[in-house]
Scaffold this motif. Structure first.
Motif, PDB file in Angstrom:
ATOM      1  N   ASN A  34     -38.212  27.093  -8.394  1.00 38.84           N
ATOM      2  CA  ASN A  34     -37.771  26.249  -7.281  1.00 38.84           C
ATOM      3  C   ASN A  34     -36.352  25.716  -7.518  1.00 38.84           C
ATOM      4  OD1 ASN A  34     -37.891  23.624  -8.678  1.00 38.84           O
ATOM      5  ND2 ASN A  34     -40.102  23.913  -8.650  1.00 38.84           N
ATOM      6  N   VAL A  35     -35.773  25.155  -6.476  1.00 38.25           N
ATOM      7  CA  VAL A  35     -34.381  24.702  -6.509  1.00 38.25           C
ATOM      8  C   VAL A  35     -34.161  23.644  -7.582  1.00 38.25           C
ATOM      9  CG1 VAL A  35     -32.622  23.461  -5.177  1.00 38.25           C
ATOM     10  CG2 VAL A  35     -33.894  25.325  -4.113  1.00 38.25           C
ATOM     11  N   SER A  36     -35.040  22.680  -7.656  1.00 42.20           N
ATOM     12  CA  SER A  36     -34.872  21.596  -8.623  1.00 42.20           C
ATOM     13  C   SER A  36     -34.890  22.117 -10.058  1.00 42.20           C
ATOM     14  CB  SER A  36     -35.972  20.549  -8.423  1.00 42.20           C
ATOM     15  OG  SER A  36     -35.773  19.467  -9.272  1.00 42.20           O
ATOM     16  N   TRP A  89     -21.203  15.835  -7.257  1.00 44.25           N
ATOM     17  CA  TRP A  89     -22.490  16.072  -7.921  1.00 44.25           C
ATOM     18  C   TRP A  89     -23.589  15.794  -6.907  1.00 44.25           C
ATOM     19  CZ3 TRP A  89     -23.887  18.290 -12.297  1.00 44.25           C
ATOM     20  CH2 TRP A  89     -25.099  17.975 -12.896  1.00 44.25           C
ATOM     21  N   GLN A  90     -24.290  16.840  -6.466  1.00 46.13           N
ATOM     22  CA  GLN A  90     -25.315  16.724  -5.433  1.00 46.13           C
ATOM     23  C   GLN A  90     -26.632  17.348  -5.905  1.00 46.13           C
ATOM     24  OE1 GLN A  90     -24.671  15.096  -2.520  1.00 46.13           O
ATOM     25  NE2 GLN A  90     -22.602  14.722  -3.261  1.00 46.13           N
ATOM     26  N   LEU A  93     -28.827  20.361  -5.269  1.00 40.78           N
ATOM     27  CA  LEU A  93     -28.263  21.358  -4.361  1.00 40.78           C
ATOM     28  C   LEU A  93     -26.940  21.966  -4.793  1.00 40.78           C
ATOM     29  CD1 LEU A  93     -29.112  19.606  -0.985  1.00 40.78           C
ATOM     30  CD2 LEU A  93     -30.431  21.343  -2.229  1.00 40.78           C
ATOM     31  N   SER A  94     -26.057  21.191  -5.446  1.00 39.56           N
ATOM     32  CA  SER A  94     -24.759  21.760  -5.800  1.00 39.56           C
ATOM     33  C   SER A  94     -23.965  20.823  -6.697  1.00 39.56           C
ATOM     34  CB  SER A  94     -23.922  22.041  -4.534  1.00 39.56           C
ATOM     35  OG  SER A  94     -23.534  20.831  -3.918  1.00 39.56           O
ATOM     36  N   PHE A  95     -22.918  21.387  -7.275  1.00 39.13           N
ATOM     37  CA  PHE A  95     -21.888  20.588  -7.927  1.00 39.13           C
ATOM     38  C   PHE A  95     -20.566  21.334  -7.791  1.00 39.13           C
ATOM     39  CE2 PHE A  95     -23.294  23.228 -11.467  1.00 39.13           C
ATOM     40  CZ  PHE A  95     -22.113  23.590 -12.097  1.00 39.13           C
ATOM     41  N   HIS A  96     -19.484  20.576  -7.860  1.00 34.76           N
ATOM     42  CA  HIS A  96     -18.131  21.122  -7.789  1.00 34.76           C
ATOM     43  C   HIS A  96     -17.359  20.549  -8.961  1.00 34.76           C
ATOM     44  CE1 HIS A  96     -13.859  21.111  -6.605  1.00 34.76           C
ATOM     45  NE2 HIS A  96     -14.146  22.243  -6.011  1.00 34.76           N
ATOM     46  N   ALA A  97     -16.530  21.378  -9.592  1.00 35.21           N
ATOM     47  CA  ALA A  97     -15.747  20.911 -10.738  1.00 35.21           C
ATOM     48  C   ALA A  97     -14.372  21.557 -10.760  1.00 35.21           C
ATOM     49  CB  ALA A  97     -16.475  21.238 -12.047  1.00 35.21           C
ATOM     50  N   SER A  98     -13.405  20.802 -11.250  1.00 31.93           N
ATOM     51  CA  SER A  98     -12.142  21.393 -11.676  1.00 31.93           C
ATOM     52  C   SER A  98     -12.476  22.126 -12.966  1.00 31.93           C
ATOM     53  CB  SER A  98     -11.107  20.307 -11.951  1.00 31.93           C
ATOM     54  OG  SER A  98     -10.817  19.605 -10.777  1.00 31.93           O
ATOM     55  N   TRP A  99     -11.943  23.323 -13.146  1.00 32.79           N
ATOM     56  CA  TRP A  99     -12.378  24.201 -14.250  1.00 32.79           C
ATOM     57  C   TRP A  99     -11.174  24.620 -15.066  1.00 32.79           C
ATOM     58  CZ3 TRP A  99     -16.904  25.159 -16.292  1.00 32.79           C
ATOM     59  CH2 TRP A  99     -17.131  26.323 -17.018  1.00 32.79           C
ATOM     60  N   THR A 104      -5.779  22.786 -19.780  1.00 25.82           N
ATOM     61  CA  THR A 104      -5.692  21.377 -19.397  1.00 25.82           C
ATOM     62  C   THR A 104      -5.909  21.271 -17.892  1.00 25.82           C
ATOM     63  OG1 THR A 104      -3.348  21.383 -18.823  1.00 25.82           O
ATOM     64  CG2 THR A 104      -3.900  21.036 -21.157  1.00 25.82           C
ATOM     65  N   PRO A 105      -6.196  20.073 -17.399  1.00 27.04           N
ATOM     66  CA  PRO A 105      -6.358  19.911 -15.948  1.00 27.04           C
ATOM     67  C   PRO A 105      -5.136  20.367 -15.152  1.00 27.04           C
ATOM     68  CG  PRO A 105      -7.153  17.960 -17.081  1.00 27.04           C
ATOM     69  CD  PRO A 105      -6.494  18.832 -18.119  1.00 27.04           C
ATOM     70  N   LEU A 106      -3.985  20.382 -15.790  1.00 31.34           N
ATOM     71  CA  LEU A 106      -2.767  20.848 -15.122  1.00 31.34           C
ATOM     72  C   LEU A 106      -2.929  22.286 -14.626  1.00 31.34           C
ATOM     73  CD1 LEU A 106       0.253  20.367 -14.434  1.00 31.34           C
ATOM     74  CD2 LEU A 106       0.780  21.241 -16.710  1.00 31.34           C
ATOM     75  N   TRP A 107      -3.661  23.114 -15.370  1.00 31.40           N
ATOM     76  CA  TRP A 107      -3.848  24.523 -15.029  1.00 31.40           C
ATOM     77  C   TRP A 107      -5.283  24.785 -14.584  1.00 31.40           C
ATOM     78  CZ3 TRP A 107       0.604  26.528 -14.327  1.00 31.40           C
ATOM     79  CH2 TRP A 107       1.678  26.233 -15.168  1.00 31.40           C
ATOM     80  N   SER A 108      -5.850  23.932 -13.757  1.00 28.54           N
ATOM     81  CA  SER A 108      -7.259  24.088 -13.393  1.00 28.54           C
ATOM     82  C   SER A 108      -7.461  24.959 -12.158  1.00 28.54           C
ATOM     83  CB  SER A 108      -7.893  22.721 -13.164  1.00 28.54           C
ATOM     84  OG  SER A 108      -7.342  22.093 -12.031  1.00 28.54           O
ATOM     85  N   THR A 109      -8.626  25.560 -12.126  1.00 30.65           N
ATOM     86  CA  THR A 109      -9.135  26.239 -10.944  1.00 30.65           C
ATOM     87  C   THR A 109     -10.344  25.418 -10.487  1.00 30.65           C
ATOM     88  OG1 THR A 109     -10.445  27.729 -12.334  1.00 30.65           O
ATOM     89  CG2 THR A 109      -8.264  28.501 -11.660  1.00 30.65           C
ATOM     90  N   GLU A 110     -11.157  25.954  -9.590  1.00 33.46           N
ATOM     91  CA  GLU A 110     -12.293  25.203  -9.075  1.00 33.46           C
ATOM     92  C   GLU A 110     -13.533  26.071  -9.066  1.00 33.46           C
ATOM     93  OE1 GLU A 110     -11.469  23.679  -5.164  1.00 33.46           O
ATOM     94  OE2 GLU A 110      -9.367  23.363  -5.674  1.00 33.46           O
ATOM     95  N   ILE A 111     -14.657  25.460  -9.416  1.00 33.95           N
ATOM     96  CA  ILE A 111     -15.936  26.148  -9.245  1.00 33.95           C
ATOM     97  C   ILE A 111     -16.862  25.271  -8.413  1.00 33.95           C
ATOM     98  CG2 ILE A 111     -15.778  27.535 -11.361  1.00 33.95           C
ATOM     99  CD1 ILE A 111     -17.858  25.579 -12.604  1.00 33.95           C
ATOM    100  N   ARG A 112     -17.666  25.917  -7.589  1.00 34.12           N
ATOM    101  CA  ARG A 112     -18.761  25.265  -6.892  1.00 34.12           C
ATOM    102  C   ARG A 112     -19.986  26.120  -7.141  1.00 34.12           C
ATOM    103  NH1 ARG A 112     -20.081  21.344  -3.880  1.00 34.12           N
ATOM    104  NH2 ARG A 112     -17.971  20.783  -3.237  1.00 34.12           N
ATOM    105  N   VAL A 113     -21.053  25.478  -7.602  1.00 34.12           N
ATOM    106  CA  VAL A 113     -22.307  26.169  -7.824  1.00 34.12           C
ATOM    107  C   VAL A 113     -23.318  25.520  -6.894  1.00 34.12           C
ATOM    108  CG1 VAL A 113     -24.050  26.843  -9.517  1.00 34.12           C
ATOM    109  CG2 VAL A 113     -21.661  26.603 -10.227  1.00 34.12           C
ATOM    110  N   SER A 114     -23.965  26.348  -6.070  1.00 37.78           N
ATOM    111  CA  SER A 114     -24.955  25.834  -5.123  1.00 37.78           C
ATOM    112  C   SER A 114     -26.292  26.523  -5.339  1.00 37.78           C
ATOM    113  CB  SER A 114     -24.462  25.999  -3.685  1.00 37.78           C
ATOM    114  OG  SER A 114     -24.189  27.352  -3.407  1.00 37.78           O
ATOM    115  N   PHE A 115     -27.345  25.800  -4.997  1.00 42.32           N
ATOM    116  CA  PHE A 115     -28.729  26.226  -5.226  1.00 42.32           C
ATOM    117  C   PHE A 115     -29.466  26.139  -3.887  1.00 42.32           C
ATOM    118  CE2 PHE A 115     -26.823  24.563  -8.980  1.00 42.32           C
ATOM    119  CZ  PHE A 115     -27.298  25.320 -10.029  1.00 42.32           C
TER     120      PHE A 115
END
Length: 164
Positions: A34-36, A89-90, A93-99, A104-115
């Motif tokens: 299950n999702v949880s 942070w949800q 169901l999902s989370f989003h992060a600078s990656w 360093t955060p100066l050179w970050s990309t983004e990820i979102r993982v959803s369920f």
């Protein structure tokens, strides 16, 4: 003589390869739970499934975890590397992060993982985007396009799923 400030009559077309290089990388897997439980397995137990021998800053023997708003790797000798900062942070169901592992955060990309619940269990969808934030956008995207399938294959196995 042409005006120094004149523009060429037509701009060169960017190559299709350049366009593709900055497209979001999207990968979807299904785990038989299950999702949880799928969210919990991903966020509470990455140290049990993440392939640290192949995809990490400090290598095998280190430990990766979600700690407060960080995704953090800790080496056996106590050194740490922040891989990302969670800004949405949800659970479950999902989370989003600078990656930015090994950077360093100066050179970050983004990820979102959803369920999301599906007939076979839970669909886990990872979208990696924001390549323009990377030091070398095309190389970063290519590297992650190779690495994320290995990472998620281990997660699927950990969650009891079959790997194709």
């Amino acid at each position: 003589m042409e005006n120094l400030f004149s523009h060429p009559e037509s701009e060169p077309e960017p190559s299709q390869q350049d366009d593709d290089a900055l497209e979001p990388f999207i990968i979807t897997v299904v785990v038989p739970t299950n999702v949880s439980h799928a969210f919990q397995g991903f966020t509470d137990h990455p140290h049990l499934w993440w392939p640290l021998d192949q995809e990490s800053v400090f290598g095998e023997g280190s430990h990766v975890e979600f700690e407060e708003n960080l995704i953090l790797e800790t080496a056996e000798d106590g050194r740490t590397s922040v891989w990302g900062t969670i800004d949405d942070w949800q659970p479950p169901l999902s989370f989003h992060a600078s990656w930015y592992p090994a950077s360093t955060p100066l050179w970050s990309t983004e990820i979102r993982v959803s369920f999301r619940a599906v007939e076979e269990g839970t669909e886990v969808r990872l979208v990696h985007d924001g390549w323009e934030g990377a030091e070398d956008p095309a190389a970063s995207r290519a590297s992650y396009a190779e690495g994320w399938p290995r990472v998620l294959e281990r997660y699927v196995r950990f969650m009891g799923g079959a790997v194709a």
